[in-house]
Design a protein around this motif. Structure first.
Motif, PDB file in Angstrom:
ATOM      1  N   VAL A  84      10.542 -10.374  -7.649  1.00 57.75           N
ATOM      2  CA  VAL A  84      12.001 -10.418  -7.646  1.00 57.75           C
ATOM      3  C   VAL A  84      12.499  -9.345  -6.693  1.00 57.75           C
ATOM      4  O   VAL A  84      12.105  -8.184  -6.803  1.00 57.75           O
ATOM      5  N   VAL A  85      13.353  -9.743  -5.749  1.00 59.68           N
ATOM      6  CA  VAL A  85      13.986  -8.785  -4.843  1.00 59.68           C
ATOM      7  C   VAL A  85      15.415  -8.611  -5.320  1.00 59.68           C
ATOM      8  O   VAL A  85      16.146  -9.586  -5.490  1.00 59.68           O
ATOM      9  N   GLU A  90      15.220  -3.468  -3.759  1.00 55.93           N
ATOM     10  CA  GLU A  90      14.083  -3.076  -4.596  1.00 55.93           C
ATOM     11  C   GLU A  90      13.236  -4.314  -4.898  1.00 55.93           C
ATOM     12  O   GLU A  90      13.751  -5.405  -5.122  1.00 55.93           O
ATOM     13  N   ILE A  91      11.922  -4.146  -4.901  1.00 59.96           N
ATOM     14  CA  ILE A  91      11.004  -5.246  -5.175  1.00 59.96           C
ATOM     15  C   ILE A  91      10.373  -5.012  -6.539  1.00 59.96           C
ATOM     16  O   ILE A  91       9.752  -3.974  -6.777  1.00 59.96           O
ATOM     17  N   VAL A 104       8.760  -1.420  -6.257  1.00 57.13           N
ATOM     18  CA  VAL A 104       8.751  -0.797  -4.926  1.00 57.13           C
ATOM     19  C   VAL A 104      10.195  -0.545  -4.557  1.00 57.13           C
ATOM     20  O   VAL A 104      11.000  -1.464  -4.446  1.00 57.13           O
ATOM     21  N   VAL A 105      10.505   0.746  -4.341  1.00 53.12           N
ATOM     22  CA  VAL A 105      11.864   1.140  -3.981  1.00 53.12           C
ATOM     23  C   VAL A 105      11.901   1.414  -2.491  1.00 53.12           C
ATOM     24  O   VAL A 105      11.053   2.153  -1.980  1.00 53.12           O
ATOM     25  N   PRO A 106      12.881   0.840  -1.764  1.00 54.01           N
ATOM     26  CA  PRO A 106      12.927   1.074  -0.312  1.00 54.01           C
ATOM     27  C   PRO A 106      13.295   2.502   0.045  1.00 54.01           C
ATOM     28  O   PRO A 106      13.914   3.195  -0.629  1.00 54.01           O
TER      29      PRO A 106
END
Length: 106
Positions: A84-85, A90-91, A104-106
């Motif tokens: 989910v994006v 954020e992934i 996963v945080v950009p």
């Protein structure tokens, strides 16, 4: 004056004979274009039949919960993961049961 009438008929007959090959060409052209258009319609119907006949996407597990304030922008189904994006980029990586595995945080 009668001679002019027969000459006109002869000229008309010659003009008609000259026009026949062009009319045959035009008839063949229209027929071939109609066949190509018909084949195109059949191809479009076949593509729609195939695409709409495919299985729907898998269902999301009921217990998937996004973090507070996050909105889903995209969802991807992989073999063993649901990705989910969020709107902030954020992934979120979930397993098939709906448990958050990685973030996963950009």
């Amino acid at each position: 004056m009668e001679g002019n009438g027969s000459e006109d008929r002869t000229k008309d007959a010659a003009a008609e004979q000259a026009a026949l090959p062009m009319l045959r060409y035009l008839r063949a052209l229209v027929t071939s274009l109609a066949v190509v258009m018909g084949l195109g319609i059949v191809a479009i119907v076949a593509i729609l039949w195939i695409r709409l006949g495919q299985a729907p996407l898998p269902e999301l597990p009921a217990n998937i919960a996004l973090p507070a304030g996050a909105t889903a922008e995209a969802v991807t189904f992989a073999r063993n993961w649901i990705v989910v994006v969020t709107g902030s980029g954020e992934i979120l990586l979930y397993d098939t049961t709906g448990l958050l595995v990685n973030r996963v945080v950009p």
